[in-house]
Design a protein around this motif. Structure first.
Motif, PDB file in Angstrom:
ATOM      1  N   ILE A 197       0.821  -1.100   0.136  1.00 63.63           N
ATOM      2  CA  ILE A 197       0.058   0.086   0.015  1.00 63.63           C
ATOM      3  C   ILE A 197       0.844   1.103  -0.131  1.00 63.63           C
ATOM      4  O   ILE A 197       1.586   1.518   0.819  1.00 63.63           O
ATOM      5  CB  ILE A 197      -0.940   0.096   1.234  1.00 63.63           C
ATOM      6  CG1 ILE A 197      -1.639  -1.430   1.549  1.00 63.63           C
ATOM      7  CG2 ILE A 197      -1.920   1.130   1.146  1.00 63.63           C
ATOM      8  CD1 ILE A 197      -2.630  -1.296   2.658  1.00 63.63           C
ATOM      9  N   ASP A 198       0.929   2.028  -1.212  1.00 67.84           N
ATOM     10  CA  ASP A 198       1.657   3.177  -1.156  1.00 67.84           C
ATOM     11  C   ASP A 198       0.933   4.398  -1.142  1.00 67.84           C
ATOM     12  O   ASP A 198      -0.392   4.328  -1.337  1.00 67.84           O
ATOM     13  CB  ASP A 198       2.473   3.052  -2.720  1.00 67.84           C
ATOM     14  CG  ASP A 198       3.674   4.317  -2.623  1.00 67.84           C
ATOM     15  OD1 ASP A 198       3.820   4.681  -1.662  1.00 67.84           O
ATOM     16  OD2 ASP A 198       4.000   4.312  -3.779  1.00 67.84           O
ATOM     17  N   GLN A 199       1.521   5.455  -0.869  1.00 68.33           N
ATOM     18  CA  GLN A 199       0.929   6.843  -0.635  1.00 68.33           C
ATOM     19  C   GLN A 199      -0.343   6.856   0.181  1.00 68.33           C
ATOM     20  O   GLN A 199      -1.347   7.094  -0.276  1.00 68.33           O
ATOM     21  CB  GLN A 199       0.530   7.395  -1.904  1.00 68.33           C
ATOM     22  CG  GLN A 199       1.915   7.636  -2.904  1.00 68.33           C
ATOM     23  CD  GLN A 199       1.411   8.251  -4.392  1.00 68.33           C
ATOM     24  OE1 GLN A 199       1.221   7.353  -5.078  1.00 68.33           O
ATOM     25  NE2 GLN A 199       1.075   9.293  -4.399  1.00 68.33           N
ATOM     26  N   MET A 200      -0.004   6.173   1.540  1.00 70.51           N
ATOM     27  CA  MET A 200      -1.286   5.920   2.415  1.00 70.51           C
ATOM     28  C   MET A 200      -1.687   7.441   2.704  1.00 70.51           C
ATOM     29  O   MET A 200      -2.972   7.417   3.140  1.00 70.51           O
ATOM     30  CB  MET A 200      -0.814   5.034   3.661  1.00 70.51           C
ATOM     31  CG  MET A 200      -0.456   3.664   3.210  1.00 70.51           C
ATOM     32  SD  MET A 200       0.113   2.661   4.491  1.00 70.51           S
ATOM     33  CE  MET A 200      -1.406   2.272   5.139  1.00 70.51           C
ATOM     34  N   ASN A 201      -1.010   8.141   2.698  1.00 69.17           N
ATOM     35  CA  ASN A 201      -1.577   9.488   3.163  1.00 69.17           C
ATOM     36  C   ASN A 201      -2.518  10.164   2.264  1.00 69.17           C
ATOM     37  O   ASN A 201      -3.619  10.909   2.626  1.00 69.17           O
ATOM     38  CB  ASN A 201      -0.462  10.707   3.474  1.00 69.17           C
ATOM     39  CG  ASN A 201       0.288  10.747   1.960  1.00 69.17           C
ATOM     40  OD1 ASN A 201       0.641   9.869   1.245  1.00 69.17           O
ATOM     41  ND2 ASN A 201       0.668  12.050   1.443  1.00 69.17           N
ATOM     42  N   ALA A 202      -2.289   9.912   0.935  1.00 70.57           N
ATOM     43  CA  ALA A 202      -3.277  10.160  -0.138  1.00 70.57           C
ATOM     44  C   ALA A 202      -4.436   9.139  -0.101  1.00 70.57           C
ATOM     45  O   ALA A 202      -5.632   9.783  -0.306  1.00 70.57           O
ATOM     46  CB  ALA A 202      -2.814  10.068  -1.552  1.00 70.57           C
ATOM     47  N   LEU A 207       3.615   2.081   2.961  1.00 71.62           N
ATOM     48  CA  LEU A 207       4.435   3.181   2.661  1.00 71.62           C
ATOM     49  C   LEU A 207       3.723   4.408   2.962  1.00 71.62           C
ATOM     50  O   LEU A 207       2.626   4.727   2.337  1.00 71.62           O
ATOM     51  CB  LEU A 207       4.755   3.144   1.321  1.00 71.62           C
ATOM     52  CG  LEU A 207       5.911   1.872   0.858  1.00 71.62           C
ATOM     53  CD1 LEU A 207       6.127   1.817  -0.582  1.00 71.62           C
ATOM     54  CD2 LEU A 207       7.057   1.483   1.924  1.00 71.62           C
ATOM     55  N   SER A 208       4.335   5.603   3.572  1.00 72.40           N
ATOM     56  CA  SER A 208       3.760   6.838   4.002  1.00 72.40           C
ATOM     57  C   SER A 208       4.892   7.711   4.067  1.00 72.40           C
ATOM     58  O   SER A 208       5.790   7.449   4.712  1.00 72.40           O
ATOM     59  CB  SER A 208       2.656   6.652   4.739  1.00 72.40           C
ATOM     60  OG  SER A 208       2.120   8.050   5.334  1.00 72.40           O
TER      61      SER A 208
END
Length: 638
Positions: free
Chosen positions: A372-377, A426-427
């Motif tokens: 899971i990438d760019q979890m902030n988005a 990833l965040s």
């Protein structure tokens, strides 16, 4: 036995699946008994090593099943060029092999009861926290894998490319690869913009290596079965090398542009002419911007837009997509059917719509690596979609999908695959939702690793009157109510009594739920002059709100964090800032404190900033006041 109560148990569901599969198999056999016309593309007999000619049987034709390898299915001798003679003892086999010890009753019980022993360890440049099962006495340093864990065919070219990178990036890649190759869960909530690309490359390498090793094991067993059939001897029994369905890697991403970046990372490790990328033109037409489109973020002068905003939103930002990728020895096929692919790139929304449309999530039943990438988005989109996808992973499938059950690994049949799935999160920073997922949802019995970061305090203009205003709360469930009560009964009345603070005031609200609640409160107060900027504001709404606030026609401006995340407008006319809660994105804090100085003649002493917080805002506060400074703010609240 009450069949109603026991129908959904793993054993009952598996028996049902086996029965359905057997019925389909018998139906196919009856159909095959009938004479059929000669097909122009009929599969010919295939010549194997030792000049043995065979007519491939159902157990060998994996391209007819969910775990197929297509034209490679009978060419295991080619793939074995780089087989490690000690492969059975490799980290891959120890974790994903049919006889792994990680799914014992003791291991699963320890995970279910969250009996973890944690220790802080340095892994090269990374400060990490290892969490291992209580009964696992292996030192963290012994858990880490060496570079040789990556297949030689992939490792050599990767190291050649590394030689062109900076020493820091190379070391970070090596550190992460040692953790990933040990099949530990990895949670990195400290991923900087500078390191994102190199980290993405190394995670893509790990995923590709995983698929390669899985395929190699299937091909090797295919060859063993073929030789046994040719020699008219009993087939080997230790050929459990597959899951219920073929896809084994899932990468969750927020935008199509993210999928484009991830495919670039993946194909970096599969260069031409050794590999061919099929359907690449179609992929570019659907995942990049149209040729005649101008991306204002990409072409703007540096500094026009914040760098993180450019990196997040340049390119195609559609958030509804799903892409199957099939890997063979010589090709990367895009737009493969979900049940015939190895890797899935998808947005949470895209997957959810697919699952609900098909009324099945069987293609997620055998995922062994989750990224899971760019979890902030993703949290700025709809976190519920992520939770929905996770709830549908590693479950027993509803249909057999032509699986050869004699080849399925025992721990899949037992319903224990979630205890072996490796998750990579990833965040750029930590959030309560992400920590909760890491702590409570991930079940990898091998253990998990969390990367830590020492946050510096954000630099803001000196002499600004900054006040951090705490409120008491002892239960996180009561926190929204307590915050709203404090704001409406204590803070806002004091602001309204001040002629200076009751004009030119922005109220920044991180949570959409809180934004709606505060907005409704303001609407009920007829004496309050205000306007709003939310993620649902149209361009006309935005223009009107900014103009009326700047001109002083509206005293208050309510701004949601999602609005600023997606739009990133500069707002003029600010003299007072009230942060209903600390922003999730720390750069938003410094940006809003810089906006008053867009107007001529504004001094730092003219600006007042107030931040409402509780002890449950520790992560957000830490990114603003620094790791050292946050201790003083929350110490009296704990």
């Amino acid at each position: 036995m009450d069949l109603g109560e026991n129908f959904n148990t793993p054993t009952t569901r598996l028996l049902t699946l086996l029965n359905v599969s057997a019925l389909k198999s018998r139906k196919r056999t009856r159909d095959e008994d009938s004479p059929a016309p000669e097909k122009l593309n009929k599969r010919k007999t295939v010549k194997l090593v030792e000049d043995v000619t065979l007519d491939p049987g159902p157990s060998m034709l994996c391209d007819r099943t969910n775990n197929g390898t297509d034209d490679e299915v009978l060419r295991g001798n080619e793939e074995n060029d780089d087989v490690d003679p000690q492969d059975i003892t490799s980290a891959y086999e120890q974790h994903y092999g049919p006889n792994t010890e990680l799914v014992s009753d003791t291991s699963r019980s320890s995970v279910d009861q969250r009996r973890w022993t944690s220790s802080r360890e340095k892994v090269g440049k990374l400060t990490t926290v290892f969490s291992l099962r209580n009964e696992d006495n292996t030192p963290p340093s012994k858990k880490l894998a060496k570079k040789t864990a990556i297949s030689e065919r992939l490792r050599g070219p990767f190291q050649a490319r590394q030689s062109k990178q900076s020493s820091d990036q190379k070391q970070i890649q090596d550190n992460l690869l040692s953790i990933l190759s040990a099949h530990l869960d990895l949670y990195n909530p400290a991923l900087s913009l500078e390191d994102h690309r190199s980290v993405r490359d190394v995670v893509a390498l790990h995923a590709l290596d995983h698929v390669t090793k899985k395929r190699r094991r299937v091909l090797k067993n295919n060859e063993r079965l073929a030789h046994a059939k040719a020699a008219s001897v009993s087939p080997p029994e230790d050929v459990q090398d597959q899951g219920f369905t073929r896809p084994s890697v899932l990468v969750l991403l927020p935008f199509r542009s993210s999928a484009l970046a991830w495919l670039d990372a993946l194909t970096t490790h599969t260069p031409s002419p050794a590999y061919q990328i099929e359907n690449h033109s179609r992929f570019l037409s659907e995942y990049a911007l149209p040729p005649d489109a101008v991306d204002k973020l990409a072409v703007a002068e540096p500094g026009t837009y914040p760098r993180d905003h450019v990196e997040t939103f340049k390119g195609n930002v559609d958030d509804n997509f799903r892409l199957g990728i099939k890997l063979t020895r010589k090709s990367v096929k895009l737009f493969a059917d979900f049940y015939g692919c190895d890797i899935i790139f998808a947005s949470p929304l895209g997957l959810r719509m697919s699952i609900e449309k098909e009324k099945s999530a069987d293609f997620l039943s055998s995922i062994e690596i989750l990224v899971i990438d760019q979890m902030n988005a993703l949290t700025m989109q709809n976190w519920e979609h992520v939770q929905y996808v996770l709830s549908n992973m590693n479950n027993l499938p509803k249909d057999s999908h032509d699986a050869d059950f004699s080849r399925i690994k025992p721990w899949y049949l037992d319903g224990h695959s979630a205890y072996l799935r490796q998750s990579i999160l990833l965040s750029p920073f930590e959030m309560p939702e992400l920590r909760a997922l890491f702590n409570t949802t991930l079940k990898n019995a091998a253990g998990k690793v969390r990367v830590e970061k020492i946050w510096p305090a954000i630099q803001v203009p000196e002499s600004i009157d900054q006040m951090f205003v705490p409120f008491d709360c002892v239960n996180p469930k009561d926190e929204p109510e307590k915050r709203f009560a404090y704001f409406t009964t204590q803070l806002l009345p004091k602001v309204l009594k001040s002629a200076v603070q009751s004009a030119n005031t922005v109220i920044f609200i991180p949570s959409s739920f809180d934004f709606i609640r505060v907005h409704n409160h303001f609407r009920k107060q007829s004496s309050l002059s205000f306007t709003v900027l939310s993620e649902y504001s149209t361009n006309q709404d935005i223009s009107r709100a900014r103009e009326t606030f700047f001109s002083g026609k509206k005293a208050f401006l309510l701004v949601s964090e999602r609005f600023h995340f997606y739009r990133r407008y500069k707002i003029r006319g600010i003299r007072n800032l009230i942060f209903y809660g600390p922003p999730e994105h720390p750069q938003f804090f410094s940006e809003f404190l810089s906006f008053p100085f867009l107007d001529d003649g504004v001094e730092a002493s003219d600006v007042i900033s107030k931040v409402i917080y509780s002890k449950y805002d520790k992560f957000r506060l830490e990114r603003i006041v620094g790791t050292k400074g946050v201790k003083a703010l929350v110490e009296g609240l704990l």
